[in-house]
Design an enzyme around this catalytic site. Sequence first.
Site, mmCIF file in Angstrom:
data_model
loop_
_atom_site.group_PDB
_atom_site.id
_atom_site.type_symbol
_atom_site.label_atom_id
_atom_site.label_comp_id
_atom_site.label_asym_id
_atom_site.label_seq_id
_atom_site.Cartn_x
_atom_site.Cartn_y
_atom_site.Cartn_z
ATOM 1 N N CYS A 135 0.850 -1.180 0.000
ATOM 2 C CA CYS A 135 0.000 0.000 0.000
ATOM 3 C C CYS A 135 0.896 1.244 0.000
ATOM 4 C CB CYS A 135 -0.947 -0.042 1.194
ATOM 5 S SG CYS A 135 -2.262 1.186 1.133
ATOM 6 N N ASP A 197 -8.532 -4.510 -6.826
ATOM 7 C CA ASP A 197 -8.070 -3.419 -5.966
ATOM 8 C C ASP A 197 -8.657 -2.100 -6.462
ATOM 9 O OD1 ASP A 197 -6.697 -1.491 -4.515
ATOM 10 O OD2 ASP A 197 -4.782 -2.542 -4.633
ATOM 11 N N HIS A 228 -7.547 -5.165 -2.368
ATOM 12 C CA HIS A 228 -6.501 -4.425 -1.675
ATOM 13 C C HIS A 228 -6.265 -5.051 -0.302
ATOM 14 C CE1 HIS A 228 -4.004 -0.850 -1.263
ATOM 15 N NE2 HIS A 228 -4.461 -0.697 -0.040
#
Length: 278
Positions: A135, A197, A228
Amino acid sequence: MLVNKTYYDIPTKLHGEGHSIRIFVIAPVTPDYPQAKFPGKLQTLRCSEIYQVTGPVERFAGQIASQGYVVACPSVYHEFQGPDAIPYDVEGTDRGNKFKIEKRVEAYDEDRVLAIDLLTSLSNCNGRIAATGMCLGGHLAFRAAFDQRVLSTVCFFATDIHSATLGLGKKDDTLAKVLNGDLDGKGELVMIFGKQDTHVPRHGRDLIRKTLEDKNVPVSWLEVQAQHAFVRDEQSKGRWDAALTRSLFGFMMEVFERTVGRDLGPKVALNAEPEHVC
């Protein structure tokens, strides 16, 4: 292989005298070999996304360290709070997202330099450095690849690269640096994304991939059936995929074992095919 955990408070230059960043280090324990040296691993917010060094970060770092790597995990929000992890709740998420765009990009870069400097100074590190992150950490690991000392980088669902919105002013220069040739002649890069995602949609992934390939960056590109944060084993909102994580962990370790796990000497470009090829 057993591991232990410690930390170092390293002075920073951008924030004035008396300010420091805490860098957690998780390393192999080899009592019978007190002079053993291992490759270094810069773990940029591994698994924690915007939450600093959380339980998932430490567990994943421990798995890497137990494979024979010295792992550094910086607490990158040192300008705004102490080194404690930010909770996985609404308030914590809002706080982490707020800090993410209040911190200057050059301060993120300084954190990386300090962490690599620390690793290379440790007596149990052989100075061969790799980087990884997820991330926000995936983006920071990507920027670590600009450092000549980083021989390979694996980025999991790196955010904000395609939109250039990292840091103060939400205007980073990550892809601009790629276009400028800042990855030319650098280490191997791996980009991993989930097809579901929503933080990095298809057009964003396509932009990153095209930019890298147009510049002939040595990159491996993986898109998997996942959302995600699918690696985070805590508070992942139902997105954690343990089996997929295990497979990609093995892929990541193959890259690191091949690039930093052994010293092959200087790389030599081959201009011709071998005379005898089977």
